[in-house]
Write a protein that holds these residues in place. Structure first.
Motif, mmCIF file in Angstrom:
data_model
loop_
_atom_site.group_PDB
_atom_site.id
_atom_site.type_symbol
_atom_site.label_atom_id
_atom_site.label_comp_id
_atom_site.label_asym_id
_atom_site.label_seq_id
_atom_site.Cartn_x
_atom_site.Cartn_y
_atom_site.Cartn_z
ATOM 1 N N UNK A 249 0.840 -1.196 0.000
ATOM 2 C CA UNK A 249 0.000 0.000 0.000
ATOM 3 C C UNK A 249 0.865 1.232 0.000
ATOM 4 N N UNK A 250 0.255 2.311 -0.446
ATOM 5 C CA UNK A 250 0.941 3.599 -0.472
ATOM 6 C C UNK A 250 0.337 4.473 0.617
ATOM 7 N N UNK A 251 1.036 4.567 1.733
ATOM 8 C CA UNK A 251 0.542 5.341 2.870
ATOM 9 C C UNK A 251 0.894 6.801 2.693
ATOM 10 N N UNK A 252 -0.131 7.635 2.688
ATOM 11 C CA UNK A 252 0.103 9.059 2.544
ATOM 12 C C UNK A 252 0.685 9.666 3.807
ATOM 13 N N UNK A 253 1.204 10.868 3.689
ATOM 14 C CA UNK A 253 1.806 11.554 4.829
ATOM 15 C C UNK A 253 0.791 11.701 5.956
ATOM 16 N N UNK A 254 1.181 11.271 7.147
ATOM 17 C CA UNK A 254 0.315 11.410 8.305
ATOM 18 C C UNK A 254 -0.773 10.365 8.413
ATOM 19 N N UNK A 255 -0.827 9.429 7.464
ATOM 20 C CA UNK A 255 -1.880 8.424 7.482
ATOM 21 C C UNK A 255 -1.401 7.198 8.265
ATOM 22 N N UNK A 256 -1.525 7.248 9.557
ATOM 23 C CA UNK A 256 -1.121 6.122 10.383
ATOM 24 C C UNK A 256 -2.111 4.985 10.213
#
Length: 332
Positions: A249-256
């Motif tokens: 997955x591609x976790x966006x900035x700040x997406x814990x």
């Protein structure tokens, strides 16, 4: 086959129609929020779409549990959530099937009710009854006799599985085994004496090999007679670690991310791999109920959200609260 539900209420649950409306509203809000932020990754440690894992199960499917629409996937959908499903356990649902069939066929007069706290246990009961029906002769009378006995269950999904088989249930809104135990103690049939043979009737308790002892201890303390038989066996999924590593997955900035646990056994199996995972090691933790939360606390994990009632509705409520102000207006 239709059944008659004698469910005793312990907490208010929203009706099915309300939840469907909730999902439609969620989908609309999700579309509006698509451009606002990247999705939040969430890993459900359960099999996606199995009717035998609708609320509390984390076990791989078998020929008895074909894929079905998954309400967790619908509730936690894109673009707000990036949902992933991974079963932690596999199972053998043929344990003591011969013994259970014999009990149903030859000892029905000894039991006043059945206790089945999971859908796996209900599945074992159904398979044993089907075996009785395949024997011919007087077996239809045997099946009819068991359908007059209440089945004590935990959760709506377990109740639904029993109702679909023509059985009737008590405890569909009991969120825990401890709550169900109090129902059995207060309303069960243990206080009556069977006519004719003067034998105090027992409850037939269908359990898994990893079942917690909360319910049997409480029943024993209250003097409730029961006979327990193990009807399914759970073991770790042989592919869990590899499957976890394969999730991309591609976790966006700040997406814990989030990880949702569905059973104490699932905690024991998945914990080490989750902690070592570069993706999920720092995830926030959610649990499906207090028994699972207790095990998470015992192993040193902080539970960020615990569902107030089993199922996607209860889980969504607490995840939404835990997220607080972030994306609050975007959440369903």
């Amino acid at each position: 086959m239709p059944g008659t539900s004698h469910t005793m209420q312990t907490e208010a649950n929203p009706p099915e129609a309300d939840f469907n409306n909730h999902l439609r509203t969620a989908e609309s809000r999700n579309r509006e929020a698509a451009a606002a932020s990247p999705p939040i990754p969430i890993l459900f440690l359960r099999q996606k779409g199995s009717p035998l894992s609708a609320s509390t199960d984390d076990i791989s499917p078998t020929v008895h549990s074909p894929p079905a629409p998954d309400k967790y996937a619908a509730a936690f959908s894109l673009p707000i959530f990036d949902s992933h499903f991974l079963p932690v356990l596999s199972h053998d649902d043929t344990i003591n099937l011969d013994a259970l069939t014999t009990i149903l066929r030859t000892r029905s007069s000894e039991f006043c009710a059945v206790i089945a706290t999971s859908q796996r246990a209900v599945g074992a009961l159904i398979r044993a009854l089907e075996r009785c029906s395949n024997q011919g002769g007087t077996e239809d009378k045997v099946i009819a006799t068991w359908r007059t006995k209440p089945v004590y269950v935990v959760g709506k999904a377990t109740a639904s599985a029993a109702l679909d088989a023509g059985l009737f249930t008590i405890g569909g809104d009991a969120g825990t085994a401890a709550t169900l135990a109090e129902m059995i103690i207060k309303h069960g049939c243990h206080g009556t004496i069977q006519a004719g043979n003067h034998v105090q009737p027992k409850h037939l308790f269908l359990a898994g090999d990893k079942a917690r002892d909360v319910l049997p201890i409480r029943l024993s303390e209250a003097g409730v007679a029961y006979e327990q038989i193990v009807v399914y066996e759970t073991k770790p999924s042989a592919t869990f670690h590899a499957d976890l590593d394969n999730i991309r997955l591609e976790t966006g900035a700040g997406q814990r991310p989030w990880v949702v646990f569905f059973s104490p056994s699932g905690v024991d199996v998945a914990l080490e791999a989750i902690r070592k995972s570069p993706v999920w090691g720092e995830a926030r933790v959610a649990s499906i109920g207090p028994t699972t939360s207790r095990r998470l606390w015992e192993v040193g994990l902080v539970v960020d959200a615990e569902a107030g009632r089993p199922g996607p509705e209860g889980l969504m409520e607490v995840v939404r609260c835990a997220l607080g102000g972030r994306n609050r207006d975007d959440l369903p």
